[in-house]
Motif scaffolding. Structure first.
Motif, PDB file in Angstrom:
ATOM      1  N   SER A 173      -3.496  10.080   9.494  1.00  0.00           N
ATOM      2  CA  SER A 173      -3.895   9.031  10.426  1.00  0.00           C
ATOM      3  C   SER A 173      -2.899   8.934  11.582  1.00  0.00           C
ATOM      4  O   SER A 173      -3.287   8.792  12.740  1.00  0.00           O
ATOM      5  N   VAL A 198      -0.981   8.184  -1.382  1.00  0.00           N
ATOM      6  CA  VAL A 198      -1.361   7.284  -0.282  1.00  0.00           C
ATOM      7  C   VAL A 198      -0.677   7.739   1.011  1.00  0.00           C
ATOM      8  O   VAL A 198      -1.293   7.820   2.070  1.00  0.00           O
ATOM      9  N   ALA A 248      -3.473   9.280   3.410  1.00  0.00           N
ATOM     10  CA  ALA A 248      -3.940   8.274   4.365  1.00  0.00           C
ATOM     11  C   ALA A 248      -2.979   8.137   5.545  1.00  0.00           C
ATOM     12  O   ALA A 248      -3.361   8.301   6.695  1.00  0.00           O
ATOM     13  N   GLU A 249      -1.710   7.860   5.243  1.00  0.00           N
ATOM     14  CA  GLU A 249      -0.751   7.581   6.314  1.00  0.00           C
ATOM     15  C   GLU A 249      -0.544   8.780   7.245  1.00  0.00           C
ATOM     16  O   GLU A 249      -0.691   8.673   8.456  1.00  0.00           O
ATOM     17  N   SER A 304       0.503   1.174   6.101  1.00  0.00           N
ATOM     18  CA  SER A 304      -0.600   0.899   5.203  1.00  0.00           C
ATOM     19  C   SER A 304      -0.251  -0.259   4.278  1.00  0.00           C
ATOM     20  O   SER A 304       0.870  -0.358   3.787  1.00  0.00           O
ATOM     21  N   THR A 330      -4.375   1.870   6.496  1.00  0.00           N
ATOM     22  CA  THR A 330      -3.593   1.820   7.734  1.00  0.00           C
ATOM     23  C   THR A 330      -4.556   1.732   8.902  1.00  0.00           C
ATOM     24  O   THR A 330      -5.565   2.427   8.939  1.00  0.00           O
ATOM     25  N   TYR A 339      -5.232   0.997  -0.196  1.00  0.00           N
ATOM     26  CA  TYR A 339      -4.261   0.845   0.884  1.00  0.00           C
ATOM     27  C   TYR A 339      -4.905   1.332   2.164  1.00  0.00           C
ATOM     28  O   TYR A 339      -5.569   2.370   2.168  1.00  0.00           O
ATOM     29  N   ALA A 372      -7.421   4.679   8.187  1.00  0.00           N
ATOM     30  CA  ALA A 372      -7.467   5.579   7.041  1.00  0.00           C
ATOM     31  C   ALA A 372      -7.040   4.809   5.813  1.00  0.00           C
ATOM     32  O   ALA A 372      -6.269   3.851   5.912  1.00  0.00           O
ATOM     33  N   GLY A 373      -7.537   5.208   4.688  1.00  0.00           N
ATOM     34  CA  GLY A 373      -7.201   4.478   3.484  1.00  0.00           C
ATOM     35  C   GLY A 373      -7.173   5.362   2.251  1.00  0.00           C
ATOM     36  O   GLY A 373      -7.499   6.549   2.307  1.00  0.00           O
ATOM     37  N   TYR A 374      -6.773   4.743   1.169  1.00  0.00           N
ATOM     38  CA  TYR A 374      -6.710   5.447  -0.103  1.00  0.00           C
ATOM     39  C   TYR A 374      -7.073   4.457  -1.198  1.00  0.00           C
ATOM     40  O   TYR A 374      -6.494   3.370  -1.249  1.00  0.00           O
TER      41      TYR A 374
END
Lengths: 449, 372
Positions: B358, B350, B354-355, A421, A415, A413, A348-350
């Motif tokens: 996930s 973020v 994302a973190e 991440s 992960t 970023y 996963a990312g941003y």
């Protein structure tokens, strides 16, 4: 050896396995297409988005408008049914291959290995005489009917399945999968709410058991299917394996497609029984089809061998292209697609897009969700080629708005399989100066665990 | 052979089932049940948030009635005070735009800003308006009230004049009553929709314990992120500082522009999200932080739960430092790329988008997926 091989490929065998595979493939495709349309995905994936991530070299593949896209899916559906019943079979197979592949090429976001598989199988179907028995084409023109086909017409499908499974198995032989039991450790524990087995999914050893079993399954299942003595056992395992993955993960029709595909390994007798079973369901087919007097066979045209050799060579080489790129494959994803890498990553990312007008030095940010669907945004945020393409899209948008020379930088970023991440791309690089190509993207930062 | 295959499969299932049946309590590993977390979030965070908002908006109705009966400095001040309380209470409801709230567009009905002054004025002048139409969202709700209580004129005397000596005074008063009634009715509908004795959405919410898109965890994580990115980070801070407009500040885009409470509300909103993350109501209940701890999610040298909690605190501290009135601040300073508060807001994005999903294996898309 070559001669023996050639003789083996040209040896006459029953057409039955080919015919049942044709029917089952057309059937499951028709169901998949109807499901796709009923889910509203034609609109959600191909009409609604204002931007699509294209494949390098296939930028010319554009979605049609709402009516056009639906028409394309209707063509796909009709040709799938055409394949199933063997009605204008060759044209149906060509139309299906073209329409399906065209749709898949519209947007990288929707890339799935099983869509790739469908494209490949439908390409193979174009070259085989799968309609020359138990089909409407035979009813139309009884002279078409044959009982025997050269062995290659069936072998190619077995070989195709072998490629899928074995490469999928090889792809699992990596540190994350075998030693860390990732990403299954994350994915399984998300199912802890299940009755009875829920608690098991939170066990580390279960994640390891699933990972290792999955790798062994992929690597060896084809051999067990080939061997007549282990075939039934192997098929039971195929069913169990794919049903478990279907319960656990949102993988759509894939398990059913694979289960039906593996039937091709069964004996001629099995397929003949299957066909006579179907004849009972549609009795008028039996009456209308003339009885054979002599066993006639299909003549192989020489160009077919050439096409198929190239076709399979490409497939065998493609999964290894990642070796030409430095860095960790899962991180850079250079050479990741079209290689049967299935269920290997929880990533996963941003991404934050920083835009600066070089002339006025004015600065702002672009929010991807202004242009992308949640699915597109999610897929883009972990894949460098997609980030680059979107940066170029931002550049174009800026130019339209009167910013002649925008600089676009991506602060991203990512992960991967449970790691913390980390910065993904060099955020100092102005992506408008980078051209998309197959050469190494040296602006991807190295992976740090 | 086939029989052996079937037998093997059954044996496998048998072993698994036997294992679970005999000793399920002794199993090592992660034990996290999303049910209690949803129960805590639904019953101790979301419903009380609506309950509190409903009480505030009822108080707002009462204060609006006394103000319109006797419009003077005292009743205006009372109304303003309660208005601010209601605006704060709203921040605790705003992230939950799903289920009953989504059905009646609660978020856009209550808090669409910048409010449309000219539409409000023409509505008042004509006396005809329909608060049920979608197009009315920028002429009603709390931002419209903000304008009517603070923004009509420079001084309080001049504002009061609109409700006393102005030729349209009765229409102005009616407009306030109508928009307060609209807020009240909608909040009441959503509250009723959630509670057990009403629409009982709570029971569906607590029972959908899966991790897919339609599950409550999926819905919560998705709407939380959508709200955080668009409404909190961008609308409250990003737009005014010009992060999306070529660095040109947009002071008129501030929330609570006229009452000058933008930063206070942004902070309140961050606290609401932090509470949701922690499962914190009167006490620290089960929240996403506990879930992250249970799955062993790490972030550098600490747990991801700690990292997110700390980032919330850092962000709140940085946002607090922005001087009010925010509209004035952005006009004077504009935005620097390294604008401290916005950078912290990004870092939090973020972690949340994302973190967290996930590590929890929560799906944020609905489509077929083979995991690549």
């Amino acid at each position: 050896v070559f001669d023996r091989c050639k003789r083996y490929c040209l040896q006459s065998v029953s057409i039955a396995p080919l015919v049942t595979s044709r029917v089952l493939f057309g059937f499951i495709m028709a169901i998949s297409i109807v499901r796709f349309i009923l889910n509203g995905w034609v609109h959600d994936l191909y009409v609604k988005p204002i931007f699509h991530f294209t494949y390098f070299g296939f930028e010319w593949v554009k979605p049609l408008n709402e009516v056009g896209m639906h028409a394309l899916f209707i063509i796909m559906l009709i040709s799938a049914l055409g394949i199933m019943v063997g009605f204008f079979y060759r044209i149906s197979a060509i139309l299906f291959f073209l329409s399906f592949t065209y749709v898949e090429l519209i947007d990288k976001t929707t890339y799935l290995n099983h869509y790739y598989f469908v494209s490949l199988v439908s390409f193979l179907l174009i070259f085989v005489p799968a309609n020359r028995y138990f089909s409407f084409d035979v009813i139309r023109r009884p002279s078409l009917k044959i009982d025997l086909v050269p062995n290659w017409a069936i072998l190619i499908f077995k070989f195709q399945l072998a490629i899928v499974y074995i490469f999928a198995g090889l792809a699992k032989l990596n540190y994350d999968w075998l030693v860390e039991a990732q990403p299954l450790r994350i994915w399984l524990s998300a199912h802890s709410h299940w009755p009875l087995v829920g608690k098991l999914f939170t066990q580390t050893w279960v994640a390891y058991a699933f990972s290792w079993t999955g790798a062994v399954y992929d690597l060896f299942i084809v051999f067990l299917l080939i061997n007549q003595r282990t075939r039934l056992f192997a098929f039971a395992v195929v069913v169990a394996f794919h049903m478990i993955t279907w319960w656990l993960f949102p993988i759509g029709m894939f398990p059913f497609i694979m289960i039906l595909s593996t039937l091709i390994f069964f004996s001629d007798e099995f397929h003949k029984k299957l066909i006579s079973g179907w004849r009972k369901i549609v009795p008028w087919l039996k009456k209308s089809e003339p009885r054979p007097t002599v066993e006639r066979t299909f003549v192989t045209k020489p160009y077919i061998a050439f096409i198929l050799t190239i076709f399979f060579l490409i497939q065998i080489i493609l999964p290894w292209r990642f070796l030409l790129y430095p860095g960790k494959l899962f991180w850079t994803e250079q050479g990741y697609r079209f290689s049967w890498r299935v269920m290997l990553m929880e990533k996963a990312g941003y991404v934050i897009f920083h835009v600066k007008d070089s002339n006025s030095q004015k600065y702002f940010q672009v929010m991807p969700s202004d242009y992308l669907t949640p699915q597109q945004e999610k897929m883009m945020s972990t894949q460098p080629d997609m980030i680059l393409e979107f940066a170029h899209f931002i550049e174009k948008q800026c130019i339209v708005k009167g910013i002649k020379d925008p600089e676009v930088r991506a602060e991203s970023y990512v992960t991967l399989n449970g790691s913390t991440s980390a910065l993904f791309l060099d955020s100092a690089i102005d992506l408008t100066t980078i051209k998309e190509s197959f050469s190494n993207k040296d602006w991807i930062l190295p992976y740090k665990r | 052979m086939f029989r052996i295959g079937v037998l093997t499969v059954f044996c496998f299932i048998g072993i698994v089932a036997g294992f679970v049946a005999c000793d399920s309590s002794d199993l090592e590993g992660i034990h996290f049940d999303r049910g209690p977390m949803l129960n805590n979030i639904g019953n101790n965070i979301i419903i009380p948030a609506y309950e509190n908002m409903l009480a505030s908006s009822e108080a707002l109705s009462t204060a609006a009635t006394s103000f319109t009966t006797t419009p003077d400095a005292a009743s205006l001040n009372t109304l303003r005070e309660i208005f601010f309380n209601t605006y704060k209470a709203w921040q605790y409801c705003a992230p939950y735009e799903f289920g009953p709230a989504e059905a009646i567009y609660l978020r856009s009905s209550v808090n669409t800003y910048p409010t449309n002054k000219s539409e409000i004025n023409s509505n008042i002048g004509s006396g005809t308006y329909d608060f049920n139409s979608i197009s009315s969202v920028d002429a009603k709700g709390l931002p419209a009230l903000d304008y009517l209580l603070y923004g009509l004129a420079e001084t309080d005397e001049a504002i009061l004049a609109f409700y006393t000596t102005d030729s349209n005074a009765s229409k102005y008063k009616q407009y306030i009553l109508d928009l307060v009634a609209d807020i009240n009715a909608r909040v009441s509908t959503v509250y009723e929709g959630w509670i057990e004795t009403g629409g009982n959405y709570i029971s569906a919410f607590v029972s959908k314990t899966g991790n897919d898109v339609g599950s409550s965890s999926g819905i919560l994580v998705n709407s939380m992120n959508q709200y955080y990115e668009r409404d909190l980070r961008d609308l409250k801070i990003g737009y005014p500082v010009g992060i999306r407009s070529l660095g040109v500040p947009l002071p008129n885009y501030c929330e609570a522009l006229y009452s000058k409470n933008s930063i206070a509300l942004a902070n309140e909103s961050l606290i609401a999200m932090q509470n949701l993350f922690l499962g914190f109501s009167d006490e620290n209940g089960i929240g996403f932080d506990d879930y992250l701890v249970a799955v062993g999610a790490q972030y550098n040298n600490k747990t991801l739960a700690e990292a997110i909690d700390e980032q919330f605190t850092t962000t709140i501290n940085k946002v607090t430092l922005i001087p009010e009135p925010f509209s004035q601040t952005v006009e004077n300073a504009g935005v620097e790329t390294d604008d401290a508060a916005y950078v912290e807001l990004q870092k939090l994005a973020v972690l949340l988008k994302a973190e967290m999903p996930s590590k929890l294996g929560i799906l944020i898309t609905y489509q077929d997926n083979d995991g690549d």
